[in-house]
Design a protein around this motif. Structure first.
Motif, mmCIF file in Angstrom:
data_model
loop_
_atom_site.group_PDB
_atom_site.id
_atom_site.type_symbol
_atom_site.label_atom_id
_atom_site.label_comp_id
_atom_site.label_asym_id
_atom_site.label_seq_id
_atom_site.Cartn_x
_atom_site.Cartn_y
_atom_site.Cartn_z
ATOM 1 N N ILE A 113 0.839 -1.210 0.000
ATOM 2 C CA ILE A 113 0.000 0.000 0.000
ATOM 3 C C ILE A 113 0.868 1.251 0.000
ATOM 4 O O ILE A 113 0.598 2.209 -0.740
ATOM 5 C CB ILE A 113 -0.970 -0.020 1.205
ATOM 6 N N LEU A 114 1.923 1.269 0.812
ATOM 7 C CA LEU A 114 2.832 2.421 0.841
ATOM 8 C C LEU A 114 3.494 2.643 -0.512
ATOM 9 O O LEU A 114 3.608 3.777 -0.985
ATOM 10 C CB LEU A 114 3.912 2.220 1.905
ATOM 11 N N THR A 115 3.922 1.568 -1.157
ATOM 12 C CA THR A 115 4.609 1.687 -2.442
ATOM 13 C C THR A 115 3.679 2.228 -3.518
ATOM 14 O O THR A 115 4.039 3.151 -4.259
ATOM 15 C CB THR A 115 5.177 0.320 -2.865
ATOM 16 N N VAL A 116 2.470 1.695 -3.606
ATOM 17 C CA VAL A 116 1.522 2.165 -4.620
ATOM 18 C C VAL A 116 1.111 3.608 -4.337
ATOM 19 O O VAL A 116 1.086 4.449 -5.254
ATOM 20 C CB VAL A 116 0.291 1.231 -4.685
ATOM 21 N N THR A 117 0.831 3.925 -3.091
ATOM 22 C CA THR A 117 0.434 5.290 -2.726
ATOM 23 C C THR A 117 1.557 6.276 -3.019
ATOM 24 O O THR A 117 1.311 7.348 -3.591
ATOM 25 C CB THR A 117 0.056 5.356 -1.226
ATOM 26 N N PHE A 118 2.767 5.933 -2.671
ATOM 27 C CA PHE A 118 3.922 6.798 -2.941
ATOM 28 C C PHE A 118 4.093 7.013 -4.442
ATOM 29 O O PHE A 118 4.331 8.132 -4.899
ATOM 30 C CB PHE A 118 5.180 6.176 -2.332
ATOM 31 N N GLY A 119 3.955 5.922 -5.218
ATOM 32 C CA GLY A 119 4.106 6.025 -6.666
ATOM 33 C C GLY A 119 3.061 6.918 -7.304
ATOM 34 O O GLY A 119 3.342 7.637 -8.267
ATOM 35 N N VAL A 120 1.854 6.904 -6.778
ATOM 36 C CA VAL A 120 0.793 7.757 -7.325
ATOM 37 C C VAL A 120 0.968 9.196 -6.869
ATOM 38 O O VAL A 120 0.936 10.133 -7.678
ATOM 39 C CB VAL A 120 -0.599 7.209 -6.912
ATOM 40 N N LEU A 121 1.181 9.402 -5.579
ATOM 41 C CA LEU A 121 1.239 10.767 -5.036
ATOM 42 C C LEU A 121 2.408 11.578 -5.571
ATOM 43 O O LEU A 121 2.267 12.787 -5.783
ATOM 44 C CB LEU A 121 1.311 10.729 -3.505
ATOM 45 N N ARG A 122 3.542 10.945 -5.838
ATOM 46 C CA ARG A 122 4.715 11.719 -6.256
ATOM 47 C C ARG A 122 4.549 12.314 -7.650
ATOM 48 O O ARG A 122 5.394 13.080 -8.090
ATOM 49 C CB ARG A 122 5.975 10.873 -6.145
ATOM 50 N N ASN A 123 3.462 11.994 -8.341
ATOM 51 C CA ASN A 123 3.218 12.533 -9.669
ATOM 52 C C ASN A 123 2.184 13.657 -9.674
ATOM 53 O O ASN A 123 1.903 14.219 -10.726
ATOM 54 C CB ASN A 123 2.772 11.414 -10.617
#
Length: 136
Positions: A113-123
């Motif tokens: 969940i952290l990895t997917v959320t981080f990948g989405v938010l950083r864009n």
């Protein structure tokens, strides 16, 4: 007993995992400290090249280069997710080794969940501070 393998003398009791871990680590160190500075050829992120978006792993090569220079602040700036996932992964390995299945599965779910959320938010422009950048 001794075995001769590619001109290396290895004691049969040597753990193959340890041997390969050390060998790959030394090759990685050689790559990052010698090859990259000489050739200026890095590992491009194909996801970023094709889409223009940052993936959760964008900046990892720069993190490693910064850590080799002991520049921890800049390494954190390139990809803070690694510094969050590393202790969680160690905890996951411990719980897996001790066979605490519900906890290890929960830790793996949190890391995903952290990895997917981080990948989405950083864009998103509002979270542009998560993009891999240089501190000035």
């Amino acid at each position: 007993m001794l075995t001769n393998w590619y001109n290396f003398t290895i004691h049969r009791r040597t753990h193959p995992k340890l041997f390969w871990s050390v060998s790959l680590s030394l090759l990685g160190l050689l790559y990052f400290t010698v090859w990259m500075p000489l050739t200026n050829l890095g590992i491009p992120c194909l996801f970023h090249e094709w889409t223009g978006f940052y993936c959760p792993g964008c900046g990892v090569t720069r993190v490693i280069l910064s850590l080799l220079k002991f520049d921890f602040v800049q390494a954190f700036r390139f990809n803070p997710l690694l510094f969050i996932l590393a202790p969680l992964y160690m905890l996951y390995l411990i719980t897996e080794k001790k066979r605490i299945q519900p906890l290890s599965h929960g830790i793996m779910a949190v890391m995903l969940i952290l990895t997917v959320t981080f990948g989405v938010l950083r864009n998103f422009p509002m979270f542009d501070y998560l993009a891999p950048t240089v501190i000035r």
